[in-house]
Design a protein around this motif. Sequence first.
Motif, short mmCIF file in Angstrom:
data_model
loop_
_atom_site.label_atom_id
_atom_site.label_comp_id
_atom_site.label_asym_id
_atom_site.label_seq_id
_atom_site.Cartn_x
_atom_site.Cartn_y
_atom_site.Cartn_z
N HIS A 1 -4.67 -3.76 -7.86
CA HIS A 1 -4.39 -3.47 -6.47
C HIS A 1 -4.60 -1.98 -6.20
O HIS A 1 -4.32 -1.15 -7.04
CB HIS A 1 -2.96 -3.86 -6.14
CG HIS A 1 -2.74 -4.16 -4.70
ND1 HIS A 1 -2.40 -5.40 -4.25
CD2 HIS A 1 -2.82 -3.38 -3.60
CE1 HIS A 1 -2.27 -5.37 -2.95
NE2 HIS A 1 -2.52 -4.15 -2.52
N ALA A 2 -5.07 -1.69 -5.01
CA ALA A 2 -5.21 -0.30 -4.57
C ALA A 2 -4.21 -0.07 -3.44
O ALA A 2 -4.10 -0.88 -2.52
CB ALA A 2 -6.63 -0.02 -4.09
N PHE A 3 -3.47 1.01 -3.52
CA PHE A 3 -2.46 1.35 -2.53
C PHE A 3 -2.84 2.66 -1.86
O PHE A 3 -3.05 3.66 -2.55
CB PHE A 3 -1.09 1.49 -3.21
CG PHE A 3 -0.62 0.24 -3.89
CD1 PHE A 3 0.19 -0.66 -3.22
CD2 PHE A 3 -0.99 -0.04 -5.19
CE1 PHE A 3 0.63 -1.82 -3.85
CE2 PHE A 3 -0.56 -1.19 -5.83
CZ PHE A 3 0.25 -2.09 -5.14
N ASP A 4 -2.93 2.66 -0.54
CA ASP A 4 -3.27 3.86 0.20
C ASP A 4 -2.10 4.84 0.24
O ASP A 4 -0.95 4.43 0.35
CB ASP A 4 -3.66 3.52 1.65
CG ASP A 4 -4.98 2.79 1.73
OD1 ASP A 4 -5.84 3.01 0.86
OD2 ASP A 4 -5.15 1.99 2.68
N VAL A 5 -2.43 6.12 0.15
CA VAL A 5 -1.43 7.17 0.32
C VAL A 5 -1.47 7.57 1.79
O VAL A 5 -2.46 8.14 2.25
CB VAL A 5 -1.72 8.38 -0.59
CG1 VAL A 5 -0.74 9.51 -0.31
CG2 VAL A 5 -1.67 7.97 -2.05
#
Length: 175
Positions: free
Chosen positions: A7-11
Amino acid sequence: MSKFELHAFDVKLDKTTKVLTAIVVFTLGLTIYLLVNRVILYSHKEMLPEKIGLAIICLTLITCIVFSPRKLILTNKELIVRCRAYSKHIPIKDIVSFHSEIIDSSSIRLFASGGLGGHYGLFWNSKYGKFKAFFGDRSSTFTIKLITGEVIVLGCENSQSLINELTSIIKKSQR
């Protein structure tokens, strides 16, 4: 998406950080414009202080663009902090502990950005001592401690989901 990427999580930046970034970028951009015009108009004279100031301001903006955190990417083997021009790889096997914690504003910047494009760099507070940080919104931060004793504060949108996935990966690897 890579087959190893979970999973990629935006900052995401909080409102205060967005406003601070907009004001500082506008002010520095205006300063660059005025300094460039001054150097062009008076090019026949020695303009060393103006040229040094221009170089420092440009380096500051470039550094902020390069180091500002954009995404946290979780794979089966590592947690990746993706910035605009580089990535920091944290192996899952090196993580000793982690937990959700909101970082208060009492942390001191040692060599860090205090909100220009996010919060990143080397900080200090009485609880952790020196620590590295990569986050945009203080309310979504979590802390990880590595085998080496290094403490890293990270933050992203939906940080609780990242912590849950990280817990799951660590439990699977311990079996």
